[in-house]
Structures are given as C-alpha cells and as structure tokens.
Write a protein that holds these residues in place. Structure first.
Motif, mmCIF file in Angstrom:
data_model
loop_
_atom_site.group_PDB
_atom_site.id
_atom_site.type_symbol
_atom_site.label_atom_id
_atom_site.label_comp_id
_atom_site.label_asym_id
_atom_site.label_seq_id
_atom_site.Cartn_x
_atom_site.Cartn_y
_atom_site.Cartn_z
ATOM 1 N N LEU A 146 0.788 -1.242 0.030
ATOM 2 C CA LEU A 146 -0.017 -0.056 -0.131
ATOM 3 C C LEU A 146 0.572 1.197 0.123
ATOM 4 N N ALA A 147 2.295 1.240 0.210
ATOM 5 C CA ALA A 147 2.927 2.225 0.264
ATOM 6 C C ALA A 147 3.562 2.849 -1.223
ATOM 7 N N PRO A 148 3.737 3.876 -1.618
ATOM 8 C CA PRO A 148 4.070 4.318 -2.751
ATOM 9 C C PRO A 148 5.444 3.751 -3.156
ATOM 10 N N GLN A 149 5.983 3.244 -4.210
ATOM 11 C CA GLN A 149 7.019 2.672 -4.746
ATOM 12 C C GLN A 149 7.537 3.600 -5.860
ATOM 13 N N LEU A 150 8.480 4.518 -5.772
ATOM 14 C CA LEU A 150 8.763 5.677 -6.580
ATOM 15 C C LEU A 150 10.097 5.203 -6.986
ATOM 16 N N LYS A 151 10.056 5.759 -8.429
ATOM 17 C CA LYS A 151 11.522 5.562 -9.009
ATOM 18 C C LYS A 151 11.234 6.739 -10.197
ATOM 19 N N VAL A 152 12.662 7.322 -10.662
ATOM 20 C CA VAL A 152 12.575 8.270 -11.658
ATOM 21 C C VAL A 152 13.262 7.852 -12.686
ATOM 22 N N ALA A 153 12.878 8.159 -13.944
ATOM 23 C CA ALA A 153 13.303 7.572 -15.184
ATOM 24 C C ALA A 153 13.285 8.844 -16.080
ATOM 25 N N ASP A 154 14.359 8.828 -17.092
ATOM 26 C CA ASP A 154 14.829 9.772 -18.030
ATOM 27 C C ASP A 154 14.685 11.085 -17.828
ATOM 28 N N PRO A 155 15.456 11.541 -16.773
ATOM 29 C CA PRO A 155 15.661 13.090 -16.496
ATOM 30 C C PRO A 155 16.320 13.560 -17.607
ATOM 31 N N TYR A 156 16.030 14.905 -17.769
ATOM 32 C CA TYR A 156 17.036 15.708 -18.717
ATOM 33 C C TYR A 156 16.685 17.200 -18.337
ATOM 34 N N MET A 157 17.477 17.970 -18.487
ATOM 35 C CA MET A 157 17.402 19.371 -18.685
ATOM 36 C C MET A 157 18.028 19.901 -20.013
ATOM 37 N N PRO A 158 17.018 20.580 -20.797
ATOM 38 C CA PRO A 158 17.553 21.237 -22.178
ATOM 39 C C PRO A 158 18.635 22.296 -21.861
ATOM 40 N N GLN A 159 19.855 22.556 -22.266
ATOM 41 C CA GLN A 159 20.828 23.660 -22.228
ATOM 42 C C GLN A 159 19.960 24.868 -22.372
ATOM 43 N N PRO A 160 19.713 25.764 -20.997
ATOM 44 C CA PRO A 160 19.120 27.021 -21.062
ATOM 45 C C PRO A 160 19.814 27.904 -21.917
ATOM 46 N N VAL A 161 18.610 28.768 -22.711
ATOM 47 C CA VAL A 161 19.013 29.542 -23.658
ATOM 48 C C VAL A 161 19.381 30.984 -22.862
ATOM 49 N N THR A 162 19.093 31.049 -21.670
ATOM 50 C CA THR A 162 19.334 32.249 -20.930
ATOM 51 C C THR A 162 19.997 32.232 -19.886
ATOM 52 N N GLN A 163 20.847 33.142 -19.035
ATOM 53 C CA GLN A 163 21.451 32.980 -17.926
ATOM 54 C C GLN A 163 20.513 33.051 -16.646
ATOM 55 N N ASP A 164 19.264 33.131 -16.778
ATOM 56 C CA ASP A 164 18.155 33.308 -15.716
ATOM 57 C C ASP A 164 17.339 31.937 -15.364
ATOM 58 N N MET A 165 16.982 31.176 -16.098
ATOM 59 C CA MET A 165 16.096 30.116 -15.848
ATOM 60 C C MET A 165 16.343 29.016 -16.796
ATOM 61 N N ALA A 166 15.918 27.875 -16.325
ATOM 62 C CA ALA A 166 16.084 26.559 -16.826
ATOM 63 C C ALA A 166 14.637 25.590 -16.522
ATOM 64 N N GLY A 167 14.578 24.740 -17.557
ATOM 65 C CA GLY A 167 13.573 23.645 -17.200
ATOM 66 C C GLY A 167 14.230 22.306 -17.028
ATOM 67 N N ALA A 168 13.310 21.353 -16.310
ATOM 68 C CA ALA A 168 13.758 19.988 -16.229
ATOM 69 C C ALA A 168 12.715 19.167 -16.190
ATOM 70 N N PHE A 169 12.921 17.825 -16.984
ATOM 71 C CA PHE A 169 11.814 16.955 -17.244
ATOM 72 C C PHE A 169 12.131 15.555 -16.779
ATOM 73 N N PHE A 170 11.261 14.605 -16.481
ATOM 74 C CA PHE A 170 11.445 13.311 -16.138
ATOM 75 C C PHE A 170 10.067 12.799 -15.816
ATOM 76 N N THR A 171 10.299 11.160 -15.588
ATOM 77 C CA THR A 171 9.024 10.734 -15.330
ATOM 78 C C THR A 171 9.187 9.921 -13.941
ATOM 79 N N VAL A 172 8.111 10.106 -12.983
ATOM 80 C CA VAL A 172 8.006 9.578 -11.869
ATOM 81 C C VAL A 172 7.090 8.258 -11.915
ATOM 82 N N LYS A 173 7.854 6.941 -11.754
ATOM 83 C CA LYS A 173 6.909 5.851 -11.783
ATOM 84 C C LYS A 173 6.560 5.155 -10.603
#
Length: 148
Positions: free
Chosen positions: A26-53
C-alpha cells in the motif's frame, strides 16, 4: 472434531498472514526515469523533465524540489497555452507522473550558473509520503527531444 478445529485454525492463520502481506504493497514505490534538462538559452532560468513511476499501491504527490543550481525551483503544469505554478503534482498508485515539454515541468529561476550540454545537475525530489529521491539530471542540447 479435533481435526476440524485444527484445520480451521490453520486456514485462519494462513488467511491472516496472506492479508498481512498485502498491506506492504500500500505504500508508494517511486522511481525516476529519463531525466533531462535542455541547455538553458538564458542565464536566468531553466526547465527540467522526467517521469516518476509509482509501482506501489498508494498514490503520492511531488511537493517540492531542491538544488544548488537555482535560488527558486517551482513545479508547473500547463493548461492549454498557459503555464501555472502549483504546490504539488499527483503520482497515482500503479501509474506515473510525466514531466515533459508543453506539460508538467520544473522551472529553475535565478540560476547561480548556466549549465551547458554534458553537465549534470543534482536535484532532490520531495514527496508527500515517500522519502526524498536524489537525481542526477543530464544537461542536453537546447533542442533535445527524447525518443518515445
């Protein structure tokens, strides 16, 4: 008669042990898959993406993210063409939470340094019930698109 009582007791004990074993799922069993961050185009902000299974039998929520890379990291969802900051994102039992371009994602604001392709960014994901998960997020080219 004595045999019936012994058999009934054995069956009751077996059923009780089987039910007790189910409770562990009954407890959550979490794993992270396929993380990545596109190289930021500005000095101020960035995004990140992945899947939590979540292979567990209970839902959970991604509630926050920490990293030394930025002053502020927020969780966003996208509805239509509008990006909206949220306090958490649900991770269903037996399902997954996908963070990807044009949808749910992380925003890193106030970067302390601009990561470049080939770098790895250390982040820690925090959840409502599960223990935190540390993830090394590789920085990819700005136009990187994962293969599905």
């Amino acid at each position: 008669m004595n045999r019936r009582i012994t058999l009934a007791a054995a069956l009751a004990l077996t059923a009780g042990l089987a039910l007790a074993g189910c409770g562990g799922d009954l407890a959550p069993q979490l794993k992270v898959a396929d993380p990545y961050m596109p190289q930021p185009v500005t000095q101020d902000m960035a995004g990140a993406f992945f899947t939590v299974k979540n292979s567990g039998g209970a839902a959970d929520k991604l509630t926050s993210v920490t990293s030394d890379l930025a002053k502020d990291i927020s969780i966003h969802k996208t509805v239509g063409n509008k990006m909206e900051r949220v306090n958490s994102l649900a991770i269903p039992a037996g399902g997954e939470l996908e963070l990807g371009r044009g949808g749910n994602h992380l925003m890193f604001m106030g970067l302390k340094n601009k990561p470049v392709k080939g770098d790895k960014v250390a982040i820690e994901l925090h959840f409502a019930t599960a223990k935190p998960i540390k993830v090394e997020v590789p920085v990819k080219a700005a136009d990187y698109a994962p293969k599905k």
